[in-house]
Design a protein around this motif. Sequence first.
Motif, PDB file in Angstrom:
ATOM      1  N   LEU A   1      10.688  -3.485  -0.396  1.00 16.79           N
ATOM      2  CA  LEU A   1       9.559  -3.500  -1.463  1.00 16.79           C
ATOM      3  C   LEU A   1       8.561  -2.282  -1.318  1.00 16.79           C
ATOM      4  O   LEU A   1       8.077  -1.823  -2.306  1.00 16.79           O
ATOM      5  CB  LEU A   1       8.960  -4.880  -1.645  1.00 16.79           C
ATOM      6  N   ALA A   2       8.345  -2.331   0.102  1.00 15.81           N
ATOM      7  CA  ALA A   2       7.574  -1.204   0.296  1.00 15.81           C
ATOM      8  C   ALA A   2       7.994   0.242   0.112  1.00 15.81           C
ATOM      9  O   ALA A   2       7.408   0.951  -0.514  1.00 15.81           O
ATOM     10  CB  ALA A   2       6.935  -1.444   1.829  1.00 15.81           C
ATOM     11  N   VAL A   3       9.220   0.265   0.144  1.00 22.48           N
ATOM     12  CA  VAL A   3       9.861   1.560  -0.226  1.00 22.48           C
ATOM     13  C   VAL A   3      10.035   1.705  -1.493  1.00 22.48           C
ATOM     14  O   VAL A   3       9.440   3.014  -1.965  1.00 22.48           O
ATOM     15  CB  VAL A   3      11.346   1.602   0.291  1.00 22.48           C
ATOM     16  N   ILE A   4      10.219   0.974  -2.380  1.00 24.27           N
ATOM     17  CA  ILE A   4      10.264   0.874  -3.649  1.00 24.27           C
ATOM     18  C   ILE A   4       8.778   1.336  -4.196  1.00 24.27           C
ATOM     19  O   ILE A   4       8.437   2.009  -5.139  1.00 24.27           O
ATOM     20  CB  ILE A   4      10.609  -0.326  -4.237  1.00 24.27           C
ATOM     21  N   ALA A   5       7.778   0.549  -3.831  1.00 25.63           N
ATOM     22  CA  ALA A   5       6.043   0.909  -4.038  1.00 25.63           C
ATOM     23  C   ALA A   5       5.837   2.191  -3.663  1.00 25.63           C
ATOM     24  O   ALA A   5       5.402   3.008  -4.610  1.00 25.63           O
ATOM     25  CB  ALA A   5       5.429   0.107  -3.120  1.00 25.63           C
ATOM     26  N   LEU A   6       6.551   2.967  -2.689  1.00 22.26           N
ATOM     27  CA  LEU A   6       6.286   4.382  -2.235  1.00 22.26           C
ATOM     28  C   LEU A   6       6.906   5.412  -3.463  1.00 22.26           C
ATOM     29  O   LEU A   6       6.284   6.265  -3.584  1.00 22.26           O
ATOM     30  CB  LEU A   6       6.670   4.853  -0.908  1.00 22.26           C
ATOM     31  N   VAL A   7       8.060   5.003  -3.872  1.00 25.58           N
ATOM     32  CA  VAL A   7       8.755   5.936  -4.519  1.00 25.58           C
ATOM     33  C   VAL A   7       8.124   5.682  -5.892  1.00 25.58           C
ATOM     34  O   VAL A   7       7.976   6.867  -6.710  1.00 25.58           O
ATOM     35  CB  VAL A   7      10.261   5.377  -4.860  1.00 25.58           C
ATOM     36  N   SER A   8       7.562   4.498  -6.484  1.00 28.00           N
ATOM     37  CA  SER A   8       6.730   4.373  -7.441  1.00 28.00           C
ATOM     38  C   SER A   8       5.660   5.043  -7.727  1.00 28.00           C
ATOM     39  O   SER A   8       5.291   5.732  -8.869  1.00 28.00           O
ATOM     40  CB  SER A   8       6.388   3.017  -7.773  1.00 28.00           C
ATOM     41  N   ILE A   9       5.062   5.520  -6.527  1.00 22.92           N
ATOM     42  CA  ILE A   9       3.814   6.500  -6.374  1.00 22.92           C
ATOM     43  C   ILE A   9       4.290   7.987  -6.400  1.00 22.92           C
ATOM     44  O   ILE A   9       3.966   8.628  -7.385  1.00 22.92           O
ATOM     45  CB  ILE A   9       3.084   6.031  -5.182  1.00 22.92           C
TER      46      ILE A   9
END
Length: 294
Positions: A279-287
Amino acid sequence: MSPDVALAVCRFGHDAAALALWGLFAFLWALVPQPVTTPVADQLAGFRVTSIAITVITTLAALPLQAAMIGNGWPDAIDVSTLRAVLFETSVGTAWIVQCLAAMMLTLTVVRPAGLRCGATALASGLVVASIALSGHAAMHEGALGLAHRLNDITHLLAGGAWVGALFALRPLLRALDDPKLRQDAGLALRRFSTAGHWAVALVIGTGVANTALVLQRWPLDWTSPYQALLSAKIGLVLVMTTIALVNRYVIVPRMAASRHSAIGALQRGTLFEIALGLAVIALVSIFGLIEPS
């Protein structure tokens, strides 16, 4: 909250829900034996409906948020002329139309018969995941290179979703090992997860390297660039996830013969940690997906 922050939050909710649905239900549909698929799917029914709702709501919210970010702030989120321009004159609008169609198909899976629900959810959420690539940095290229970039992005997303999404099924499967009626099928499903997981991780890493080459043409070592700093953080988290997966498979699983309950507890904790990192990876990609590569 500014439109760009709101859009990043929206992207995170959308991508996390869609990737989880795809990975979870593709795994249940394709690799988990039927006798254990039904009880696991029943346990995760609330998660499924919630994730579908998040995917649909965030899909609908994305267009006005894009209009606000591209235009002059929040007033343009409801300005008809701006919305029309974004929808029909940009690649973002084209991608949004495809994403809406995919989200509509996903919504229809709610009323599918129980026996068809896993397969229908896997196929529809897979389309939603693939459509994410239409609005990413792959749009920076045209022609054959642009097509190759989009195909690489789609493969990267599907492999990443298959990895992270399937993790949501592991805790119910590990609990099923305590049921004598389900133990054999649950064990088979876990072995299949291990084999498929190796391929998914390899695809994530390979397509990730290719995507970095296509976007930056170099390694992301300039951490004064926000894009490269966030991309490096994502790479670091993926390496940590890979390490945990390898420890689970080659250190903890062999201990199950000697200390089964202790090993299962360790696997459950490791699975939760992997999900959190995913989920942290997905959050970074979202940014950094909203930042111009440099």
